[in-house]
Design a protein around this motif. Structure first.
Motif, PDB file in Angstrom:
ATOM      1  N   GLY A 109       0.820  -0.933  -7.814  1.00  0.00           N
ATOM      2  CA  GLY A 109       0.014  -2.246  -7.147  1.00  0.00           C
ATOM      3  C   GLY A 109      -0.139  -2.052  -5.828  1.00  0.00           C
ATOM      4  O   GLY A 109       0.166  -1.092  -5.039  1.00  0.00           O
ATOM      5  N   GLN A 110      -1.055  -2.772  -5.297  1.00  0.00           N
ATOM      6  CA  GLN A 110      -1.598  -2.723  -3.827  1.00  0.00           C
ATOM      7  C   GLN A 110      -0.956  -3.270  -2.593  1.00  0.00           C
ATOM      8  O   GLN A 110      -1.108  -2.991  -1.407  1.00  0.00           O
ATOM      9  N   SER A 111      -0.240  -4.275  -3.017  1.00  0.00           N
ATOM     10  CA  SER A 111       0.781  -5.100  -2.219  1.00  0.00           C
ATOM     11  C   SER A 111       0.018  -5.699  -1.168  1.00  0.00           C
ATOM     12  O   SER A 111       0.348  -5.402   0.174  1.00  0.00           O
ATOM     13  N   ARG A 112      -1.260  -6.166  -1.380  1.00  0.00           N
ATOM     14  CA  ARG A 112      -2.076  -6.757  -0.035  1.00  0.00           C
ATOM     15  C   ARG A 112      -1.334  -7.667   0.446  1.00  0.00           C
ATOM     16  O   ARG A 112      -1.387  -7.808   1.648  1.00  0.00           O
ATOM     17  N   ARG A 113      -0.666  -8.669  -0.293  1.00  0.00           N
ATOM     18  CA  ARG A 113       0.119  -9.723   0.385  1.00  0.00           C
ATOM     19  C   ARG A 113       1.317  -9.383   1.320  1.00  0.00           C
ATOM     20  O   ARG A 113       1.748  -9.898   2.149  1.00  0.00           O
ATOM     21  N   PHE A 114       1.871  -8.183   0.745  1.00  0.00           N
ATOM     22  CA  PHE A 114       3.158  -7.706   1.432  1.00  0.00           C
ATOM     23  C   PHE A 114       2.701  -6.999   2.656  1.00  0.00           C
ATOM     24  O   PHE A 114       3.321  -6.970   3.656  1.00  0.00           O
ATOM     25  N   THR A 171       0.959   8.643 -13.143  1.00  0.00           N
ATOM     26  CA  THR A 171      -0.033   7.916 -12.611  1.00  0.00           C
ATOM     27  C   THR A 171      -0.716   7.054 -13.595  1.00  0.00           C
ATOM     28  O   THR A 171      -0.679   7.504 -14.796  1.00  0.00           O
ATOM     29  N   ASP A 172      -1.435   6.010 -13.370  1.00  0.00           N
ATOM     30  CA  ASP A 172      -1.973   5.126 -14.473  1.00  0.00           C
ATOM     31  C   ASP A 172      -3.196   6.120 -15.086  1.00  0.00           C
ATOM     32  O   ASP A 172      -3.791   6.992 -14.405  1.00  0.00           O
ATOM     33  N   LEU A 173      -3.573   6.081 -16.208  1.00  0.00           N
ATOM     34  CA  LEU A 173      -4.359   6.499 -16.930  1.00  0.00           C
ATOM     35  C   LEU A 173      -5.790   6.478 -16.443  1.00  0.00           C
ATOM     36  O   LEU A 173      -6.211   5.209 -15.852  1.00  0.00           O
ATOM     37  N   LEU A 199       8.694   1.300 -15.003  1.00  0.00           N
ATOM     38  CA  LEU A 199       8.753   0.636 -13.757  1.00  0.00           C
ATOM     39  C   LEU A 199       7.528   0.619 -13.223  1.00  0.00           C
ATOM     40  O   LEU A 199       7.033   1.731 -12.982  1.00  0.00           O
ATOM     41  N   LEU A 200       7.002  -0.576 -12.838  1.00  0.00           N
ATOM     42  CA  LEU A 200       5.702  -0.728 -12.483  1.00  0.00           C
ATOM     43  C   LEU A 200       5.458  -0.688 -11.277  1.00  0.00           C
ATOM     44  O   LEU A 200       6.143  -1.592 -10.286  1.00  0.00           O
ATOM     45  N   ALA A 201       5.012   0.250 -10.518  1.00  0.00           N
ATOM     46  CA  ALA A 201       4.922   0.410  -9.091  1.00  0.00           C
ATOM     47  C   ALA A 201       3.578   0.985  -8.544  1.00  0.00           C
ATOM     48  O   ALA A 201       3.504   1.851  -7.658  1.00  0.00           O
ATOM     49  N   PRO A 205       3.429  -0.895   0.885  1.00  0.00           N
ATOM     50  CA  PRO A 205       3.918  -0.750  -0.363  1.00  0.00           C
ATOM     51  C   PRO A 205       5.240  -1.324  -0.558  1.00  0.00           C
ATOM     52  O   PRO A 205       6.316  -0.942  -0.201  1.00  0.00           O
ATOM     53  N   LYS A 206       5.009  -2.159  -1.612  1.00  0.00           N
ATOM     54  CA  LYS A 206       6.241  -3.079  -2.054  1.00  0.00           C
ATOM     55  C   LYS A 206       7.335  -2.369  -2.380  1.00  0.00           C
ATOM     56  O   LYS A 206       8.761  -2.505  -2.175  1.00  0.00           O
ATOM     57  N   ALA A 207       7.269  -1.278  -3.411  1.00  0.00           N
ATOM     58  CA  ALA A 207       8.159  -0.488  -4.083  1.00  0.00           C
ATOM     59  C   ALA A 207       9.074   0.244  -3.031  1.00  0.00           C
ATOM     60  O   ALA A 207      10.148   0.265  -3.167  1.00  0.00           O
TER      61      ALA A 207
END
Ligand code: GTP
Length: 190
Positions: free
Chosen positions: A12-17, A66-68, A8-10, A20-22
């Protein structure tokens, strides 16, 4: 037996939203909940790939990574690889966190239709590369792409033996089911 994991990809930076979109809510539940529910019946394990500052916002009973570090900030492709590295499986079902209309029965159909190294969904010509199923053997190619600073998910998919699955073969309402929400007004209109 083949082992399936969900990613589950969560991260992102959600700049447009704008937040945090999640964790944005739709019908009383956070967006991520809908992707989780859709993945749940088909995965032995689900890993949430997110950013450090969001880790504590998820319930403690979820597996979160968290991302590598090497690829942090490089977008969804980095999240996919990070999820693959965190959980051993034969294949991975990937979903973004911002698709609150996604349905379990549609993922069931996607699983049935999957073949080759990678499958992803397209709806009336609009590609949804993150709604996808990947064989574990795709991992080295994803890693190589990121090392070369190639962040485009579709670019990696094009290099693999993959297929695009038409959303209309999975559901009668593909435009709604695969709608990814980028701004608050897209959800307020519902
Ligand atoms: N793990 C991880 N997930 C990501 C990353 N970037 C985007 N995602 C996820 O990928 C999905 C699609 O993200 P986008 O809407 O394209 O990007 P976003 O950063 O969330 O939003 P914008 O800032 O408005 O572009 C969402 O589920 C994001 O959480 C990343 O660097 N790492």
């Amino acid at each position: 037996m083949k082992r399936t994991a969900g990613i589950l990809l969560a991260g992102g930076q959600s700049r447009r939203f704008g937040s945090p979109k999640a964790f944005a809510e739709y019908k009383g539940a956070p967006f991520y909940h809908y992707s989780l529910q859709a993945l749940n019946p088909f995965c032995e394990e689900i890993i949430v790939a997110t950013r450090t500052e969001f880790v504590d916002k998820f319930p403690k009973d979820l597996c979160v990574t968290t991302d590598l570090v090497q690829f942090s900030g490089m977008g969804p492709l980095a999240g996919i690889l990070s999820g693959m590295e965190a959980v051993k499986a034969d294949h991975y079902i990937v979903l973004p966190c911002d698709m609150p209309f996604i349905q379990q029965r549609v993922i069931a159909r996607l699983v049935d239709e999957h073949s080759g190294d990678v499958s992803a969904v397209t709806v009336e010509g609009k590609r949804h590369p993150l709604v996808s199923i990947w064989q574990a053997s795709a991992k080295p190619m994803i890693r190589r792409a990121l090392i070369e600073d190639n962040r485009r998910v579709m670019h990696v998919q094009a290099q693999l033996n993959g297929r695009w699955i038409e959303g209309s073969s999975l559901t009668d309402s593909p435009k709604l089911v695969f709608k990814n929400v980028n701004t608050p007004c897209e959800i307020e209109r519902r």
